[in-house]
Enzyme design. Sequence first.
Site, short mmCIF file in Angstrom:
data_model
loop_
_atom_site.label_atom_id
_atom_site.label_comp_id
_atom_site.label_asym_id
_atom_site.label_seq_id
_atom_site.Cartn_x
_atom_site.Cartn_y
_atom_site.Cartn_z
N TYR A 164 8.12 0.51 2.48
CA TYR A 164 9.22 1.37 1.43
C TYR A 164 10.07 0.47 0.86
O TYR A 164 11.32 0.64 0.80
CB TYR A 164 10.01 2.33 2.30
CG TYR A 164 9.26 3.29 3.46
CD1 TYR A 164 8.39 4.26 3.04
CD2 TYR A 164 9.30 2.73 4.79
CE1 TYR A 164 7.76 5.02 3.96
CE2 TYR A 164 8.53 3.27 5.79
CZ TYR A 164 7.97 4.55 5.35
OH TYR A 164 6.94 5.31 6.20
N LYS A 166 1.40 2.87 18.66
CA LYS A 166 2.74 1.90 18.79
C LYS A 166 2.87 1.16 20.23
O LYS A 166 2.18 0.05 20.09
CB LYS A 166 4.23 2.61 18.76
CG LYS A 166 4.07 3.34 17.25
CD LYS A 166 5.57 3.95 17.24
CE LYS A 166 5.88 4.51 15.84
NZ LYS A 166 6.35 3.59 14.80
N ASP A 186 1.93 14.58 18.94
CA ASP A 186 1.94 13.33 18.43
C ASP A 186 2.80 12.51 19.16
O ASP A 186 4.00 12.63 19.09
CB ASP A 186 2.37 13.29 16.87
CG ASP A 186 2.48 12.21 16.17
OD1 ASP A 186 2.56 11.06 16.99
OD2 ASP A 186 2.93 11.80 15.02
N TYR A 215 7.68 14.11 11.52
CA TYR A 215 7.07 12.98 10.92
C TYR A 215 5.68 12.53 11.65
O TYR A 215 5.62 12.42 12.90
CB TYR A 215 8.09 11.83 11.03
CG TYR A 215 7.38 10.70 10.31
CD1 TYR A 215 7.37 10.51 8.71
CD2 TYR A 215 6.73 9.56 11.01
CE1 TYR A 215 6.51 9.42 8.10
CE2 TYR A 215 6.14 8.77 10.30
CZ TYR A 215 6.32 8.40 8.95
OH TYR A 215 5.50 7.46 8.47
N1 PMP Z 1 3.38 9.61 14.29
C1 PMP Z 1 4.80 9.56 14.66
C2 PMP Z 1 5.49 10.45 15.52
C3 PMP Z 1 5.54 8.14 14.11
O1 PMP Z 1 6.47 7.90 14.42
C4 PMP Z 1 4.60 7.23 13.46
C5 PMP Z 1 5.14 5.92 12.70
N2 PMP Z 1 6.42 5.85 12.97
C6 PMP Z 1 3.40 7.50 13.01
C7 PMP Z 1 2.76 8.86 13.73
C8 PMP Z 1 2.23 6.76 12.23
O2 PMP Z 1 1.96 5.60 12.82
P1 PMP Z 1 1.39 4.26 12.14
O3 PMP Z 1 2.82 3.72 11.38
O4 PMP Z 1 1.13 3.13 13.37
O5 PMP Z 1 0.74 4.43 11.37
#
Ligand code: PMP
Length: 429
Positions: A20, A278, A249, A148
């Site tokens: 970003y 993650k 997610d 998100y």
């Molecule tokens: N889902 C959630 C809830 C996240 O917090 C994130 C990353 N911040 C993602 C998906 C995307 O993961 P990545 O950055 O490894 O593509």
Amino acid sequence: MKGPNAEQLAFDSRHIWHPYSSMINPPSMFPVESASGVRIKLSDGRELIDGMASWWSAVHGYNHPRLNTAAKEQIDRMAHVMFGGLTHTPAIELSRKLVAMTPAPLQRVFIADSGSVSVEVALKMAIQYWQARGKPGKQRMLSIRNGYHGDTLGAMSVCDPVNGMHELFSGVLSQQLFAPRPETPFDGVFDDRDIAELERLLSTHRHELAALILEPVVQGAGGMRFYSPEWLRRARALCDQYEVLLIADEVATGFGRSGELFACQHAGISPDILCVGKALTGGYMTLAATLATADIADTISSGGAGCFMHGPTFMANPLACAVALESLTLLEEMDWRSQVIRLEAGLKQGLEPARSLPSVADVRVLGAIGVIERHQPVDLAEVQPLFVERGVWVRPFGKLIYVMPSYVMSDEDLATLTGAMVDVIKALD
Ligand code: PMP
């Protein structure tokens, strides 16, 4: 490699895009020499206590001997091999562990390469599932405001369009549906009205909805909010009632962060599809996974295509799988729950003094996640050096000053970290 020298830093600001960021007005960078345990060592010799665990991921700390060994042993055997027509022990044993750790209905594993891709895979699974069930009209997604799910186009389409991160692309994204965010806080008394609009949307659009996608209990990048597990329980029941799949997610919350191994478990539910990433590799390298029920996998496989339509080049990279397997083994051995409970107590105690500060709107803690929400956004360029001066690494976002430390952070380091957060807010005030 050593930390960057002046020429390398000049090259960086001229040529390299950071997350970003602008290339005309590049953000200032703190060059890093190395990282070990919970400390990031800058090139000028300063050591910072890391509050971010590299965005939720480095749960065991950096430079962990067991993770290092897993990577070294695997690299001498095989760094990578294509996953089409070939298979290997790191992928098999990692998948076995994922099936054992996640809620019982989740039995089939698709190994993806990042959190965003694991979300893409989940969305595609939901669409293919309904096609195979003879309901090809069920292609839309229902998502939650303030949610998100990543930065790729499919994942962006299920991110809240008003959260500002993705609105530039609104014209090209699939048009999904959005329910209001849950308002009942984690410990709040649930009121049926809080989920009434979700039910209305599910019932009205059931014919076109493939799945409801949400972050269970913890909304991360869209506001760092913790909501009622009862809301999630009701959402699960409504998805069953209206025949809409539930995608959880847990890219951010997975592997203990919220005080349960998976945040779904606060509500005692299982999704139909689960995304993890993650912390999967302890923050060592990029790897994610999408788990699904046997019914979903078998239905997709018996549909017209006869297969699931996804297969990235670096799928199930053995190096990443070997490190992830070791990271999950470590997690089981370390009694992660006691560590997260300990950190939760330390965060509550350490952040409490912020509550009375005039610029602070809210202080909230769940598991190993601590958040101070201000009334006004902070200026990152102004505030980042204030943290570094105090010997900690904290990266605020908008109004949110938050941390999600490694599970191995000592009480003493945690007190320094929370003390610095309160102190920086006082300095800004
Ligand atoms: N889902 C959630 C809830 C996240 O917090 C994130 C990353 N911040 C993602 C998906 C995307 O993961 P990545 O950055 O490894 O593509």
